[in-house]
Scaffold this motif. Structure first.
Motif, PDB file in Angstrom:
ATOM      1  N   ASN A 250      47.007  37.453  41.450  1.00 33.67           N
ATOM      2  CA  ASN A 250      46.466  36.157  41.045  1.00 33.67           C
ATOM      3  C   ASN A 250      46.000  35.416  42.296  1.00 33.67           C
ATOM      4  O   ASN A 250      46.796  34.846  43.042  1.00 33.67           O
ATOM      5  CB  ASN A 250      47.523  35.362  40.272  1.00 33.67           C
ATOM      6  N   LEU A 251      44.683  35.466  42.526  1.00 32.97           N
ATOM      7  CA  LEU A 251      44.133  34.903  43.763  1.00 32.97           C
ATOM      8  C   LEU A 251      44.396  33.395  43.852  1.00 32.97           C
ATOM      9  O   LEU A 251      44.647  32.870  44.934  1.00 32.97           O
ATOM     10  CB  LEU A 251      42.636  35.191  43.864  1.00 32.97           C
ATOM     11  N   GLU A 252      44.362  32.736  42.695  1.00 32.02           N
ATOM     12  CA  GLU A 252      44.587  31.291  42.687  1.00 32.02           C
ATOM     13  C   GLU A 252      46.020  30.967  43.160  1.00 32.02           C
ATOM     14  O   GLU A 252      46.212  30.087  44.002  1.00 32.02           O
ATOM     15  CB  GLU A 252      44.383  30.787  41.264  1.00 32.02           C
TER      16      GLU A 252
ATOM     17  N   ALA B  41      39.437  44.131  35.566  1.00 28.57           N
ATOM     18  CA  ALA B  41      38.625  43.039  36.119  1.00 28.57           C
ATOM     19  C   ALA B  41      37.799  42.432  34.987  1.00 28.57           C
ATOM     20  O   ALA B  41      36.591  42.233  35.113  1.00 28.57           O
ATOM     21  CB  ALA B  41      37.737  43.556  37.249  1.00 28.57           C
ATOM     22  N   VAL B  42      38.473  42.176  33.870  1.00 26.56           N
ATOM     23  CA  VAL B  42      37.821  41.575  32.698  1.00 26.56           C
ATOM     24  C   VAL B  42      38.337  40.150  32.545  1.00 26.56           C
ATOM     25  O   VAL B  42      39.348  39.777  33.162  1.00 26.56           O
ATOM     26  CB  VAL B  42      38.138  42.388  31.404  1.00 26.56           C
ATOM     27  N   PRO B  43      37.692  39.321  31.706  1.00 22.56           N
ATOM     28  CA  PRO B  43      38.219  37.958  31.492  1.00 22.56           C
ATOM     29  C   PRO B  43      39.634  38.005  30.924  1.00 22.56           C
ATOM     30  O   PRO B  43      40.025  38.990  30.277  1.00 22.56           O
ATOM     31  CB  PRO B  43      37.233  37.373  30.462  1.00 22.56           C
TER      32      PRO B  43
ATOM     33  N   ASN C 113      45.871  44.338  38.166  1.00 25.58           N
ATOM     34  CA  ASN C 113      45.259  43.383  37.237  1.00 25.58           C
ATOM     35  C   ASN C 113      44.772  42.138  37.960  1.00 25.58           C
ATOM     36  O   ASN C 113      45.561  41.405  38.536  1.00 25.58           O
ATOM     37  CB  ASN C 113      46.286  42.981  36.167  1.00 25.58           C
ATOM     38  N   PHE C 114      43.445  41.904  37.908  1.00 27.45           N
ATOM     39  CA  PHE C 114      42.873  40.703  38.525  1.00 27.45           C
ATOM     40  C   PHE C 114      42.738  39.541  37.544  1.00 27.45           C
ATOM     41  O   PHE C 114      42.423  38.433  37.956  1.00 27.45           O
ATOM     42  CB  PHE C 114      41.497  41.015  39.126  1.00 27.45           C
ATOM     43  N   ALA C 115      42.887  39.808  36.246  1.00 26.51           N
ATOM     44  CA  ALA C 115      42.770  38.716  35.276  1.00 26.51           C
ATOM     45  C   ALA C 115      43.942  37.756  35.480  1.00 26.51           C
ATOM     46  O   ALA C 115      45.071  38.204  35.694  1.00 26.51           O
ATOM     47  CB  ALA C 115      42.772  39.272  33.856  1.00 26.51           C
ATOM     48  N   PRO C 116      43.676  36.448  35.414  1.00 24.86           N
ATOM     49  CA  PRO C 116      44.737  35.495  35.751  1.00 24.86           C
ATOM     50  C   PRO C 116      45.758  35.288  34.638  1.00 24.86           C
ATOM     51  O   PRO C 116      46.048  34.163  34.241  1.00 24.86           O
ATOM     52  CB  PRO C 116      43.959  34.206  36.048  1.00 24.86           C
ATOM     53  N   ILE C 117      46.264  36.381  34.090  1.00 20.92           N
ATOM     54  CA  ILE C 117      47.412  36.288  33.188  1.00 20.92           C
ATOM     55  C   ILE C 117      48.382  37.367  33.637  1.00 20.92           C
ATOM     56  O   ILE C 117      47.965  38.405  34.148  1.00 20.92           O
ATOM     57  CB  ILE C 117      47.057  36.485  31.697  1.00 20.92           C
TER      58      ILE C 117
HETATM   59  N1  LIG Z   1      35.274  36.410  40.715  1.00 26.40           N
HETATM   60  C1  LIG Z   1      36.331  35.927  41.357  1.00 26.40           C
HETATM   61  O1  LIG Z   1      36.254  35.455  42.519  1.00 26.40           O
HETATM   62  C2  LIG Z   1      37.701  35.944  40.693  1.00 26.40           C
HETATM   63  C3  LIG Z   1      38.761  35.409  41.403  1.00 26.40           C
HETATM   64  C4  LIG Z   1      40.020  35.458  40.850  1.00 26.40           C
HETATM   65  C5  LIG Z   1      40.230  36.037  39.617  1.00 26.40           C
HETATM   66  N2  LIG Z   1      39.185  36.528  38.932  1.00 26.40           N
HETATM   67  C6  LIG Z   1      39.461  37.114  37.627  1.00 26.40           C
HETATM   68  O2  LIG Z   1      39.066  38.480  37.632  1.00 26.40           O
HETATM   69  C7  LIG Z   1      38.507  38.820  36.376  1.00 26.40           C
HETATM   70  C8  LIG Z   1      37.065  39.283  36.596  1.00 26.40           C
HETATM   71  O3  LIG Z   1      36.349  38.234  37.225  1.00 26.40           O
HETATM   72  P1  LIG Z   1      34.781  38.359  37.449  1.00 26.40           P
HETATM   73  O4  LIG Z   1      34.383  37.173  38.243  1.00 26.40           O
HETATM   74  O5  LIG Z   1      34.456  39.728  37.947  1.00 26.40           O
HETATM   75  O6  LIG Z   1      34.262  38.176  35.935  1.00 26.40           O
HETATM   76  P2  LIG Z   1      32.810  38.493  35.367  1.00 26.40           P
HETATM   77  O7  LIG Z   1      32.638  37.579  34.205  1.00 26.40           O
HETATM   78  O8  LIG Z   1      31.804  38.499  36.457  1.00 26.40           O
HETATM   79  O9  LIG Z   1      32.956  39.997  34.843  1.00 26.40           O
HETATM   80  C9  LIG Z   1      33.758  40.375  33.758  1.00 26.40           C
HETATM   81  C10 LIG Z   1      33.206  41.698  33.227  1.00 26.40           C
HETATM   82  O10 LIG Z   1      34.094  42.164  32.230  1.00 26.40           O
HETATM   83  C11 LIG Z   1      33.295  42.649  31.136  1.00 26.40           C
HETATM   84  N3  LIG Z   1      34.123  42.636  29.945  1.00 26.40           N
HETATM   85  C12 LIG Z   1      34.436  41.596  29.130  1.00 26.40           C
HETATM   86  N4  LIG Z   1      35.272  42.007  28.158  1.00 26.40           N
HETATM   87  C13 LIG Z   1      35.492  43.319  28.359  1.00 26.40           C
HETATM   88  C14 LIG Z   1      36.245  44.313  27.680  1.00 26.40           C
HETATM   89  N5  LIG Z   1      36.996  44.027  26.604  1.00 26.40           N
HETATM   90  N6  LIG Z   1      36.232  45.569  28.160  1.00 26.40           N
HETATM   91  C15 LIG Z   1      35.491  45.897  29.253  1.00 26.40           C
HETATM   92  N7  LIG Z   1      34.736  45.011  29.934  1.00 26.40           N
HETATM   93  C16 LIG Z   1      34.750  43.729  29.490  1.00 26.40           C
HETATM   94  C17 LIG Z   1      32.093  41.725  31.093  1.00 26.40           C
HETATM   95  O11 LIG Z   1      31.011  42.327  30.404  1.00 26.40           O
HETATM   96  C18 LIG Z   1      31.820  41.560  32.583  1.00 26.40           C
HETATM   97  O12 LIG Z   1      30.964  42.559  33.084  1.00 26.40           O
HETATM   98  C19 LIG Z   1      38.587  37.570  35.515  1.00 26.40           C
HETATM   99  O13 LIG Z   1      39.747  37.635  34.723  1.00 26.40           O
HETATM  100  C20 LIG Z   1      38.676  36.448  36.522  1.00 26.40           C
HETATM  101  O14 LIG Z   1      39.367  35.317  36.006  1.00 26.40           O
HETATM  102  C21 LIG Z   1      37.922  36.499  39.428  1.00 26.40           C
END
Ligand SMILES: NC(=O)c1ccc[n+]([C@@H]2O[C@H](COP(=O)([O-])OP(=O)(O)OC[C@H]3O[C@@H](n4cnc5c(N)ncnc54)[C@H](O)[C@@H]3O)[C@@H](O)[C@H]2O)c1
Length: 207
Positions: A188-190, A147-149, A170-174
């Protein structure tokens, strides 16, 4: 071997079965499970036959027996520990979601690179990413959530693999590729929402 859709259906049958159990059902028929899971009774029987689960035309399936069989197939006869990497919006939501434990899944720890997120002394700690490998090996954990970027996901996956993780959500959009010996489910929620929009529009057009 069963495919992903079949396993998702088994999970639905198991949830339906749990609901029927609370209504004091002792036996169920494929029709009951089909209705609850939104598939046909023939599909239920086909899925069960893949795992050697057989019912009886008159008596159906015994609820307790079937429940045990499904739990065993889904690996729910023992507590599964999971680690979550990235304690932002998604990571925190999973971390604090009590519903997982009811399903036999325990989030053992969270990991992040942001010191503000650390909570080392809790029984469910949030730890620096550097501690991931030791923690995972020490607890014999094989499942993890990313759940990281997006830009950090591949590197995090590699670290998880080196720790011995073999199943990744994996929730990251890749789209992360699963190397040999590991399964990666990309959520991929999107894309899911786009898919929904397309089919809702198609429904409208068909009116
Ligand atoms: N929030 C949503 O509704 C949503 C929806 C769909 C997809 N996503 C995807 O899910 C992922 C997480 O989203 P989010 O909203 O929780 O993001 P967020 O920015 O709130 O949290 C990301 C977390 O990852 C940590 N992080 C960054 N790099 C890291 C690393 N190398 N190792 C460990 N931790 C690391 C950051 O410190 C942060 O706490 C993203 O890829 C996002 O695109 C999120």
């Amino acid at each position: 071997m069963a495919n992903r859709s079949c396993i998702i259906r088994l999970s639905r049958y198991k949830n339906a079965l749990n609901r029927l159990k609370t209504l004091n059902f002792v036996r169920v028929f494929s029709d009951n499970l089909a209705d609850a899971a939104g598939v046909t009774a023939a599909q239920v029987r086909k899925d069960f036959s893949l795992f050697g689960i057989t019912g009886n035309r008159r008596g159906g399936y015994k609820v307790d027996e079937l429940s045990d069989q499904l739990n065993k197939i889904l690996g729910k006869d023992q507590l599964q520990e999971v680690v979550v990497i990235g304690m932002g919006n998604i990571g925190k939501a999973l971390f604090h979601y009590g519903g997982l434990e009811k399903s036999g899944i325990k989030v053992a720890a969270g990991f992040d690179i942001d010191p503000v997120k650390f909570d080392r002394d809790s029984s469910q700690p949030v730890l620096p990413l550097e501690g991931l490998v030791d923690f995972v090996r020490g607890h014999n954990i094989v499942l993890g959530v990313i759940a990281v970027p997006d830009y950090a996901a591949q590197q995090v996956l590699e670290l998880m693999l080196s720790a011995g993780i073999r199943g990744v959500l994996n929730f990251a959009p890749i789209c992360l590729k699963a190397p040999e010996g590991c399964i990666v489910n990309n959520i991929n929620l999107e894309s899911e929402l786009e898919n929904l929009i397309y089919f809702v529009n198609a429904l409208e057009d068909g009116k």
